[in-house]
Design a protein around this motif. Sequence first.
Motif, PDB file in Angstrom:
ATOM      1  N   GLY A   1      91.428  94.617  21.207  1.00 57.35           N
ATOM      2  CA  GLY A   1      89.983  94.508  21.646  1.00 57.35           C
ATOM      3  C   GLY A   1      89.081  94.126  20.490  1.00 57.35           C
ATOM      4  N   ALA A   2      87.887  94.545  20.744  1.00 56.60           N
ATOM      5  CA  ALA A   2      86.630  94.143  20.001  1.00 56.60           C
ATOM      6  C   ALA A   2      86.919  95.052  18.463  1.00 56.60           C
ATOM      7  CB  ALA A   2      85.349  94.327  20.521  1.00 56.60           C
ATOM      8  N   GLY A   3      87.480  96.307  18.721  1.00 55.40           N
ATOM      9  CA  GLY A   3      87.482  96.986  17.282  1.00 55.40           C
ATOM     10  C   GLY A   3      88.452  96.329  16.333  1.00 55.40           C
ATOM     11  N   LEU A   4      89.659  96.089  17.106  1.00 51.16           N
ATOM     12  CA  LEU A   4      90.663  95.479  15.904  1.00 51.16           C
ATOM     13  C   LEU A   4      90.071  94.301  15.563  1.00 51.16           C
ATOM     14  CD1 LEU A   4      93.553  95.826  15.027  1.00 51.16           C
ATOM     15  CD2 LEU A   4      94.243  94.388  16.922  1.00 51.16           C
ATOM     16  N   ILE A   5      89.500  93.482  16.242  1.00 53.62           N
ATOM     17  CA  ILE A   5      88.965  92.003  15.766  1.00 53.62           C
ATOM     18  C   ILE A   5      87.922  92.254  14.634  1.00 53.62           C
ATOM     19  CG2 ILE A   5      87.575  90.105  16.259  1.00 53.62           C
ATOM     20  CD1 ILE A   5      88.887  90.378  19.441  1.00 53.62           C
ATOM     21  N   LYS A   6      87.029  93.257  15.092  1.00 56.21           N
ATOM     22  CA  LYS A   6      85.950  93.565  13.801  1.00 56.21           C
ATOM     23  C   LYS A   6      86.682  94.042  12.318  1.00 56.21           C
ATOM     24  CE  LYS A   6      82.230  96.674  13.259  1.00 56.21           C
ATOM     25  NZ  LYS A   6      81.341  96.065  12.093  1.00 56.21           N
ATOM     26  N   THR A   7      87.904  94.865  12.650  1.00 55.63           N
ATOM     27  CA  THR A   7      88.469  95.216  11.350  1.00 55.63           C
ATOM     28  C   THR A   7      89.224  94.118  10.755  1.00 55.63           C
ATOM     29  OG1 THR A   7      89.114  97.213  12.686  1.00 55.63           O
ATOM     30  CG2 THR A   7      90.486  96.941  10.670  1.00 55.63           C
ATOM     31  N   PHE A   8      89.822  93.104  11.669  1.00 60.24           N
ATOM     32  CA  PHE A   8      90.322  92.081  10.891  1.00 60.24           C
ATOM     33  C   PHE A   8      89.346  91.044  10.199  1.00 60.24           C
ATOM     34  CE2 PHE A   8      95.175  91.459  11.645  1.00 60.24           C
ATOM     35  CZ  PHE A   8      95.348  92.714  12.021  1.00 60.24           C
ATOM     36  N   ILE A   9      88.171  91.026  10.987  1.00 58.02           N
ATOM     37  CA  ILE A   9      87.022  90.092  10.356  1.00 58.02           C
ATOM     38  C   ILE A   9      86.767  90.623   8.964  1.00 58.02           C
ATOM     39  CG2 ILE A   9      84.955  89.304  10.550  1.00 58.02           C
ATOM     40  CD1 ILE A   9      85.224  89.015  13.727  1.00 58.02           C
ATOM     41  N   GLU A  10      86.534  91.838   8.925  1.00 57.99           N
ATOM     42  CA  GLU A  10      86.084  92.842   7.813  1.00 57.99           C
ATOM     43  C   GLU A  10      87.216  92.577   6.636  1.00 57.99           C
ATOM     44  OE1 GLU A  10      83.026  95.702   9.841  1.00 57.99           O
ATOM     45  OE2 GLU A  10      84.785  96.555   9.141  1.00 57.99           O
ATOM     46  N   LEU A  11      88.283  92.772   6.874  1.00 60.77           N
ATOM     47  CA  LEU A  11      89.320  92.809   6.232  1.00 60.77           C
ATOM     48  C   LEU A  11      89.557  91.343   5.716  1.00 60.77           C
ATOM     49  CD1 LEU A  11      91.812  95.459   7.174  1.00 60.77           C
ATOM     50  CD2 LEU A  11      90.054  95.769   5.500  1.00 60.77           C
ATOM     51  N   ASN A  12      89.111  90.564   6.123  1.00 59.25           N
ATOM     52  CA  ASN A  12      89.461  89.026   5.844  1.00 59.25           C
ATOM     53  C   ASN A  12      90.856  88.383   6.143  1.00 59.25           C
ATOM     54  OD1 ASN A  12      88.388  86.450   4.976  1.00 59.25           O
ATOM     55  ND2 ASN A  12      88.856  86.920   2.867  1.00 59.25           N
ATOM     56  N   LEU A  13      91.166  88.991   7.296  1.00 59.69           N
ATOM     57  CA  LEU A  13      92.740  88.699   7.463  1.00 59.69           C
ATOM     58  C   LEU A  13      92.842  87.502   8.737  1.00 59.69           C
ATOM     59  CD1 LEU A  13      93.760  92.400   7.699  1.00 59.69           C
ATOM     60  CD2 LEU A  13      94.631  90.908   6.123  1.00 59.69           C
ATOM     61  N   ILE A  14      91.829  86.855   9.118  1.00 58.30           N
ATOM     62  CA  ILE A  14      91.883  85.915  10.116  1.00 58.30           C
ATOM     63  C   ILE A  14      92.158  84.669   9.351  1.00 58.30           C
ATOM     64  CG2 ILE A  14      90.948  84.834  11.957  1.00 58.30           C
ATOM     65  CD1 ILE A  14      89.540  87.549  12.689  1.00 58.30           C
ATOM     66  N   ASP A  15      92.898  83.880   9.905  1.00 59.11           N
ATOM     67  CA  ASP A  15      93.407  82.339   9.229  1.00 59.11           C
ATOM     68  C   ASP A  15      92.913  81.296  10.110  1.00 59.11           C
ATOM     69  OD1 ASP A  15      95.047  83.343   6.882  1.00 59.11           O
ATOM     70  OD2 ASP A  15      96.352  84.137   8.527  1.00 59.11           O
ATOM     71  N   SER A  16      92.473  81.623  11.386  1.00 59.60           N
ATOM     72  CA  SER A  16      92.103  80.628  12.410  1.00 59.60           C
ATOM     73  C   SER A  16      91.384  81.124  13.250  1.00 59.60           C
ATOM     74  CB  SER A  16      93.201  79.852  13.022  1.00 59.60           C
ATOM     75  OG  SER A  16      92.827  78.759  13.747  1.00 59.60           O
ATOM     76  N   TYR A  17      90.008  80.513  13.409  1.00 56.30           N
ATOM     77  CA  TYR A  17      89.137  81.172  14.549  1.00 56.30           C
ATOM     78  C   TYR A  17      89.288  80.067  15.639  1.00 56.30           C
ATOM     79  CZ  TYR A  17      87.160  84.460  11.495  1.00 56.30           C
ATOM     80  OH  TYR A  17      86.824  85.522  10.669  1.00 56.30           O
ATOM     81  N   ARG A  18      89.882  80.348  16.837  1.00 58.01           N
ATOM     82  CA  ARG A  18      89.783  79.445  17.985  1.00 58.01           C
ATOM     83  C   ARG A  18      88.713  79.793  19.119  1.00 58.01           C
ATOM     84  NH1 ARG A  18      94.680  76.488  18.697  1.00 58.01           N
ATOM     85  NH2 ARG A  18      94.735  76.903  20.914  1.00 58.01           N
ATOM     86  N   LEU A  19      87.400  79.554  19.029  1.00 58.11           N
ATOM     87  CA  LEU A  19      86.355  80.402  19.820  1.00 58.11           C
ATOM     88  C   LEU A  19      86.051  79.251  20.972  1.00 58.11           C
ATOM     89  CD1 LEU A  19      84.126  81.618  17.350  1.00 58.11           C
ATOM     90  CD2 LEU A  19      86.109  82.607  18.278  1.00 58.11           C
ATOM     91  N   SER A  20      86.457  79.574  22.195  1.00 54.66           N
ATOM     92  CA  SER A  20      86.000  78.864  23.433  1.00 54.66           C
ATOM     93  C   SER A  20      84.524  79.195  23.937  1.00 54.66           C
ATOM     94  CB  SER A  20      86.880  78.816  24.372  1.00 54.66           C
ATOM     95  OG  SER A  20      88.262  78.352  24.136  1.00 54.66           O
ATOM     96  N   VAL A  21      83.619  78.337  23.346  1.00 58.33           N
ATOM     97  CA  VAL A  21      82.113  78.659  23.622  1.00 58.33           C
ATOM     98  C   VAL A  21      81.774  78.216  25.120  1.00 58.33           C
ATOM     99  CG1 VAL A  21      79.831  78.422  23.129  1.00 58.33           C
ATOM    100  CG2 VAL A  21      81.578  78.272  21.219  1.00 58.33           C
ATOM    101  N   HIS A  22      81.492  79.172  25.967  1.00 62.97           N
ATOM    102  CA  HIS A  22      81.212  79.038  27.571  1.00 62.97           C
ATOM    103  C   HIS A  22      79.803  78.754  27.635  1.00 62.97           C
ATOM    104  CE1 HIS A  22      85.289  80.371  27.976  1.00 62.97           C
ATOM    105  NE2 HIS A  22      85.227  80.624  29.213  1.00 62.97           N
ATOM    106  N   PRO A  23      79.453  77.989  28.742  1.00 59.66           N
ATOM    107  CA  PRO A  23      78.206  77.721  29.051  1.00 59.66           C
ATOM    108  C   PRO A  23      77.155  78.553  29.713  1.00 59.66           C
ATOM    109  CG  PRO A  23      79.510  76.588  30.585  1.00 59.66           C
ATOM    110  CD  PRO A  23      80.375  77.409  29.789  1.00 59.66           C
ATOM    111  N   THR A  24      77.601  79.815  29.124  1.00 59.17           N
ATOM    112  CA  THR A  24      76.779  81.075  29.691  1.00 59.17           C
ATOM    113  C   THR A  24      75.975  81.661  28.607  1.00 59.17           C
ATOM    114  OG1 THR A  24      78.224  80.982  31.451  1.00 59.17           O
ATOM    115  CG2 THR A  24      76.870  83.165  31.217  1.00 59.17           C
ATOM    116  N   VAL A  25      74.935  82.185  28.763  1.00 57.61           N
ATOM    117  CA  VAL A  25      73.970  83.055  27.965  1.00 57.61           C
ATOM    118  C   VAL A  25      74.188  84.421  28.841  1.00 57.61           C
ATOM    119  CG1 VAL A  25      72.026  83.707  26.916  1.00 57.61           C
ATOM    120  CG2 VAL A  25      72.674  81.215  26.930  1.00 57.61           C
TER     121      VAL A  25
END
Lengths: 181, 181
Positions: free
Chosen positions: A119-143
Amino acid sequence: MKKVVLDLAVSLDGFIEGPNGETDWCILEDDMNFEGFLASIDTIFYGRVSYDIWGNFQPGSGASQIEQQLWKDVNSKHKVVFSSQSRDDDNAIFINSDITNKVKEIKEQGGKDIWLHGGAGLIKTFIELNLIDSYRLSVHPTVLGSGTPLFKDLKERIALTLVKTNIFKSGVVQLIYEPRK
Amino acid sequence: MKKVVLDLAVSLDGFIEGPNGETDWCILEDDMNFEGFLASIDTIFYGRVSYDIWGNFQPGSGASQIEQQLWKDVNSKHKVVFSSQSRDDDNAIFINSDITNKVKEIKEQGGKDIWLHGGAGLIKTFIELNLIDSYRLSVHPTVLGSGTPLFKDLKERIALTLVKTNIFKSGVVQLIYEPRK
C-alpha cells in the motif's frame, strides 16, 4: 536488470483511495491488458497490510474464468513482503531492513520486472528512496476531493520522462513515466 | 452559450504552483497552440490578485514578436474581475456578489468562450459552485511534492468525461474533460 514498476490507478486529483479507503471509482476495462502487464513481471512487492489482504487472495467460486486465471497468475509470482512480521508462506520472503540494498540485490537477479503493489506507506518509502524505475499511472476521470495521496510531503521534486500514453474508452488515461536520468 | 474553460498547467501531483509560488517547472512549447486557445475565447475571468499582475501586463521591449502578439491578443479580451475592489479599467467589469447568476448572465451573452485565468482562490470558488464547463489540464512530467493544489477539500466528487488528449514532445499531456451530465 529487473525494474521496479509502480502500476496503479489514481484519481485526477492524485489520490489512490478515497477518505475511507474507497476504490469504487476505479474502472476496469478489458482493453487495459492487465494480463499483459502480469506477463511482464515475475515478482510482487507488498507492504504487510496489502500482503495480508492480497498476497494469497482466492476469488470466490462465483468469479469469472478470466478473474480466476488472473488471480492464478498473480499468485504464481514471487512475493516480497516489506514487514517486520513474517508469515508462513514458502512463496514469500520478508524484508525488514536495509531496503535499498536488498531491492538492488533482487533487481540484479535479472528475469522479468517487479510490480510494486503497495500500500500507500510502502509506495511512499519507495518514492523517497528513489527505488521506482517506472511509474504507470492510470489517471481516472474523477476528482475525489480527499483521500490518500500517491505523492505526499516529498522533500525533493521528481523529474520524469513520459515514455508512453494509453487512452481507454472509459476516459482513463494511462501515463507511463521513467525518472529522468 | 459561452463555456467557462479552465486551462492551466498542473504538476503530476496536482499542484498549480510550488510551495513558494514556483512555476519554473511549466513548459511552453510552440506546438501547444496557445494562440489557437486565445482565438477560441473573448473573455477572461480573473481574481483580484491575478488581475493586478496579469490584467494589463505589457511584455518588456526585449520580448519576441510572438510574445508581443500574444499579450496584445490577451489584452484585447473582455475582462471580468471577481473582487470587492474595483480598478480604473474601461475594458474590465468587477463582480463582487451573486457569482453564479452573474456568470450565467455572461454565458448567455453568447460569442466565444471564457478563460478562467485564476488564481487558485477563484478557481476553487468556480469548482465548488460547479461553474466550470471544460477542464483543460496540461499535466507536466514533474512531481513537485508540495505547493498549491488545483483541487482541495472538495465536499463532493466531480465525475468527468474525457473529451480529448494532446501529447507534446516535452512529455506534457493535456487532458481535456467536461463535467459528466
